[in-house]
Design an enzyme around this catalytic site. Structure first.
Site, PDB file in Angstrom:
ATOM      1  N   ARG A 222      16.083  32.096  67.967  1.00 49.20           N
ATOM      2  CA  ARG A 222      17.144  31.356  67.259  1.00 49.20           C
ATOM      3  C   ARG A 222      18.476  32.048  67.480  1.00 49.20           C
ATOM      4  NH1 ARG A 222      14.430  31.377  61.236  1.00 49.20           N
ATOM      5  NH2 ARG A 222      12.330  30.783  61.913  1.00 49.20           N
TER       6      ARG A 222
ATOM      7  N   ASP B  44      22.242  32.044  65.288  1.00 55.19           N
ATOM      8  CA  ASP B  44      22.803  31.583  64.023  1.00 55.19           C
ATOM      9  C   ASP B  44      23.983  30.656  64.224  1.00 55.19           C
ATOM     10  OD1 ASP B  44      21.089  32.789  62.246  1.00 55.19           O
ATOM     11  OD2 ASP B  44      22.146  34.705  62.324  1.00 55.19           O
TER      12      ASP B  44
ATOM     13  N   ARG C 264      25.466  41.910  64.817  1.00 53.68           N
ATOM     14  CA  ARG C 264      26.669  41.808  63.981  1.00 53.68           C
ATOM     15  C   ARG C 264      26.769  42.976  62.990  1.00 53.68           C
ATOM     16  NH1 ARG C 264      26.039  35.771  61.969  1.00 53.68           N
ATOM     17  NH2 ARG C 264      27.859  36.333  60.716  1.00 53.68           N
TER      18      ARG C 264
END
Lengths: 242, 242
Positions: B50, B52, B195
């Protein structure tokens, strides 16, 4: 009275160009409104030149007269606090009273970026050209446009100008990653001039016309002989020289 | 039955991430709908992983089984004709029946881009960091994260995973123009891992913590010791290795 020179960057995607318009979102319009908010004044903002809807600028230059006591650095900070994120003031400075961003500019530099594949990322900043392009031939063709010429064939029909003579100092293609970019420096630019030059040189790159044919198009002084006007989003005003 | 492997690029700006969701616009959702339109089939699309909301991908990989008689090249062309411009199929190929885009991936590469000035152009693709950053110190700090470690401190709290061990093969900062970019290659990535790593290394760059402190954060195995999660828009999935 201070004469303030602004250097500004903008993403043209969501602007109807530089010039103030009564009902559309323009860079000059946003700027005028932001200056009014910090100084309370209705200013006449002089830009180095217009950019069309969708065209970007890395270093556009403008100036305006103001009675504010704010220092240039404070004006920059205040404007960036108010302006939308797609216009940024890069520098603000006090200049001589007689500085005029439009008439004092001696030359401008533009880049036009073509992508050789249909990329999803950054597609606001290039035009995807689906054809195989012969870049060496396009570079050869570009040389015919160097120097002092009448660019009437490369100017949008119906433009209200006195003459079509431009002095093109630099004009060449650069290749980098999957991009082909035209870099052009000229004392002035006619309406859609870069976009028509690119649309014409593309014909050379596709093998539809020979490089020498560019000379013939110049000689005709007729827009009908040049190629199509390529999309605005690939065009960026890079620098204004004073 | 054909097993089709797709390599795709997307601009994550207007997507709520990769994974199919009932009411939000996602890449998997757009893809599923486009495949249905050309094959008439409800397919189960397997992505390599995935991404985001707001995260971009230069080369995401996915696969799906289909009974269509269309050849991969036709599938690619047909999908690109239907899909919105912010998702592009770069390649489609028939692969072995047992190929699985998720489980066969051995490592992934991500880039995180920071701009050192508040640029108007391309701001969908970087995070502007207002602080002066000491890049040599950030590079030094990055070295503590290289190799096999428990990255629990660098994983969003509440993530549902069996363990936090990742094998980071490459992790370094590169400077180019006004950008500072983190390049990281790992066998797996935990939720928000890149991140949070960037948000923590920024603390080193600002001089708030010393590089050696990164080792302590790893040892704590507690999210609370690491830095903030920096914005999604600077993150891009570059490549999936098989």
């Amino acid at each position: 009275v201070q004469n303030i020179k602004l250097t500004l960057e903008y993403d043209g995607t969501h602007f109807c160009g530089w010039q103030l318009q009564p009902s559309d979102r323009t860079v000059q319009g946003e700027l005028k409104q932001a200056i009014k908010q910090i100084t309370g004044e209705e200013t006449n903002i002089i830009g180095s030149g217009r950019t069309d809807s969708g065209v970007h600028a890395k270093e556009q230059v403008a100036n305006f007269l103001t009675n504010t006591r704010l220092e240039p650095k404070q004006i920059k900070t205040a404007l960036n606090g108010i302006l939308p994120k797609d216009v940024r003031i890069l520098a603000a400075e006090t200049v001589a009273d007689n500085f005029n961003a439009r008439f004092d500019a001696i030359k401008r530099e533009y880049h036009y970026t073509i992508s050789t594949y249909d990329s999803a990322i950054g597609r606001q900043y290039f035009w995807y050209c689906r054809y195989n392009l012969d870049v060496p031939k396009m570079r050869q063709a570009a040389q015919y446009l160097l120097g002092l010429h009448d660019f009437k064939s490369f100017c949008q029909s119906g433009s209200d100008v006195n003459h079509y003579i431009c002095s093109v100092e630099y004009l060449d293609w650069q290749e980098k990653d999957h991009f082909i970019m035209l870099k052009i420096i000229s004392n002035r630019f006619l309406h859609n001039m870069v976009r028509i030059i690119v649309g014409t040189l593309i014909h050379v790159g596709r093998g539809k016309i020979e490089p020498i044919y560019i000379q013939k198009i110049l000689d005709k002084k007729d827009r009908a002989y040049a190629g199509q006007t390529v999309p605005a989003k690939g065009l960026c005003l890079i620098k204004v020289y004073y």
